[in-house]
Design an enzyme around this catalytic site. Structure first.
Site, PDB file in Angstrom:
ATOM      1  N   ASP A  93      53.778  33.013  43.317  1.00 39.85           N
ATOM      2  CA  ASP A  93      52.892  33.886  44.088  1.00 39.85           C
ATOM      3  C   ASP A  93      52.597  33.292  45.463  1.00 39.85           C
ATOM      4  O   ASP A  93      51.854  32.312  45.573  1.00 39.85           O
ATOM      5  CB  ASP A  93      51.587  34.104  43.311  1.00 39.85           C
ATOM      6  CG  ASP A  93      50.617  35.017  44.036  1.00 39.85           C
ATOM      7  OD1 ASP A  93      51.069  35.815  44.877  1.00 39.85           O
ATOM      8  OD2 ASP A  93      49.404  34.942  43.755  1.00 39.85           O
ATOM      9  N   ASP A 289      53.863  38.513  50.421  1.00 45.96           N
ATOM     10  CA  ASP A 289      53.246  38.171  49.135  1.00 45.96           C
ATOM     11  C   ASP A 289      54.182  38.506  47.978  1.00 45.96           C
ATOM     12  O   ASP A 289      54.325  39.664  47.598  1.00 45.96           O
ATOM     13  CB  ASP A 289      51.922  38.931  48.998  1.00 45.96           C
ATOM     14  CG  ASP A 289      51.219  38.668  47.675  1.00 45.96           C
ATOM     15  OD1 ASP A 289      51.648  37.763  46.931  1.00 45.96           O
ATOM     16  OD2 ASP A 289      50.235  39.365  47.385  1.00 45.96           O
TER      17      ASP A 289
END
Length: 501
Positions: A93, A289
């Site tokens: 992440d 992201d």
């Protein structure tokens, strides 16, 4: 001639070394558009590639294909934690900064981190709570030894959040048991004093301060076997693997080291400019992201983009719920009309002053296959562009077309066409440039900052206003009390006289 050769080589080398400048945030009013030459004007390039640096490029065979996952559920890497090592799958992440793992039984976890079995675990005696737009988790902070089997051959002591309670965080069937936040310390929880994993890795080893991601999205599977429903990819820690991309790498500056924030200067749908104030694209930020599935856009940008995509694909009618991500659309297997859907181009600020480059996104990226509801007769898709209240998020569906380099050492993010992206015979994902674009810094959104002296001034002004309103009220109360006292004295005197009579 032999004596002149070294000087000639030195002069030639100096001509291709990149120039770097410092980016400064400037607060300016909204602009109605970008000045300068049309964005369609291409400038000549002196070189396609920057000079290679030792340790930054080369072959990373042991790290290639070290990511797994399922469409829409994220990409994970295998990691080991503790002594003796406990193996866990950890979600990659780039939109958060905590390394957190499940540390208690959970219905969706097949395994979890058992701290009591690790001889090297150290309890920091501090709790941590992380809420999301949907879902949350909380746990206890500690440190332990961590390594990545299909990564650099090193072991580091890193901060770990042991998740003891969670709600809507773990995903049933996703096959990951934790999350590896690769962003900067500024957004770490509970505060920025908690050193993120990648910072610890760089400080404790000789691993260069960069990593790169190749996310290979799933082409629609021919059947519903577990293997075909999976996605894969590579996380190259400490370098760039040239076998994972084609063409050139183009870099955009990291605007601020918290999320991986970048600046979008223009958006096109099938080559048509949305013609919006460029600040709208970055309101209140634009980030890369890997932990988010969709391309998420601010409300105004989302509405304009959907309107343009609808117009371009008007040969077929789709329910409103499809554009909101609430309904699927299906076609008979192998007949998806990709050609009716437009390509989307995002122009990003370049490293060179007044230059930008664009990344072109195919419908095969923003129409996400949904395997668990499809049959062998149908190919079903979900619209993977959604509305955001927290700025633009370039999620996994965008990254799946590109090889993305997170060059933290030089504060920049690179994009090149991925060697594994899904495409058709007519169109392909692309990274192209340079284009002339002026005043790109003005496109970045600056969150208003108020210093303490300004706050004190406001407080004094508010206090003065309150005093002005309170003074007449106090005078009226005092007058009322005086009149009441005089009336009581008069009444008492009258009563005494009557008694004497």
């Amino acid at each position: 001639m032999a004596q002149a050769l070294p000087w000639l080589l030195l002069w030639m080398g100096a001509g291709v070394l990149p120039a770097h400048g410092t980016q400064h945030g400037i607060r300016l009013p909204l602009r109605s558009g970008l000045g300068g030459a049309p964005l369609g004007l291409r400038l000549p390039r002196e070189t396609d590639e920057e000079p290679e640096e030792p340790g930054r490029r080369g072959s990373f065979v042991e790290m290639v294909d070290n990511l797994r996952g399922k469409s829409g559920q994220g990409y994970y890497v295998e990691m080991t934690v503790g002594s003796p090592p406990q193996t866990l799958n950890i979600l990659v992440d780039t939109g958060s900064s905590n390394f957190a793992v499940g540390a208690a039984p959970h219905p969706f976890l097949h395994r979890y981190y058992q701290r009591q079995l690790s001889s090297t675990y150290r309890d920091l005696r501090k709790g941590v709570y992380v809420p999301y737009t949907q879902g949350k988790w909380e746990g206890e902070l500690g440190t332990d030894l961590v390594s990545i089997p299909h990564g650099p051959n090193v072991t580091v002591r890193a901060n770990i959040a042991a998740i003891t309670e969670s709600d809507k965080f773990f995903i049933n069937g996703s096959n990951w048991e934790g999350i590896l936040g690769l962003a900067y310390a500024e957004i770490a929880r509970p505060d920025d004093s908690l050193e993120p994993f990648f910072d610890s890795l760089v400080k404790q080893t000789h691993v260069p301060n960069l990593f790169s991601l190749q996310l290979c999205g799933a082409g629609f599977p021919l059947n519903q076997s577990e293997v075909l429903a999976s996605v894969g990819g590579s996380m190259i820690i400490g370098g760039i693997d040239h076998s994972l991309y084609t063409g050139s790498l183009w870099y955009t500056p990291i605007r601020r080291e918290w999320y991986y924030e970048v600046i979008i200067v223009r958006v096109e749908i099938n080559g048509q400019d949305l013609k919006m104030d460029c600040k709208e694209y970055n309101y209140d930020k634009s980030i890369v992201d890997s932990g988010t599935t969709n391309l998420r856009l601010p409300k105004k940008v989302f509405e304009a983009a959907v309107k343009s995509i609808k117009a371009a694909s008007s040969t077929e009618k789709f329910p409103d719920g499809f554009w909101l991500g609430e309904q699927l659309v299906c076609w008979q297997a192998g007949t998806t009309p990709w050609n009716i859907f437009p390509v989307i181009s995002l122009y990003l600020m370049g490293e060179v002053t007044n230059q930008s480059f664009r990344i072109t996104i195919l419908p095969q990226q923003y129409l996400r296959p949904v395997e668990d509801v499809a049959t062998s007769q149908d190919d079903c898709y979900k619209f993977a562009i959604s509305q955001s209240s927290t700025g633009t998020v370039m999620g996994a569906v965008i990254m799946e077309g590109f090889y993305v380099v997170f060059d933290r050492a030089r504060k920049r993010i690179g994009f090149a066409v991925s060697a594994c992206h899904v495409h058709d015979e007519f169109r392909t994902a692309a990274v192209e440039g340079p284009f002339v674009t002026l005043d790109m810094e003005d496109c970045g959104y600056n969150i208003p900052q108020t210093d303490e002296s300004t706050l004190m001034t406001i407080a004094y002004v508010m206090a003065a206003i309150c005093a002005l309103f309170m003074l007449p009220l106090c005078l009226m109360v005092c007058q009322w009390r005086c009149l009441r006292c005089l009336r009581q004295q008069h009444d008492d005197f009258a009563d005494d006289i009557s008694l004497l009579k």
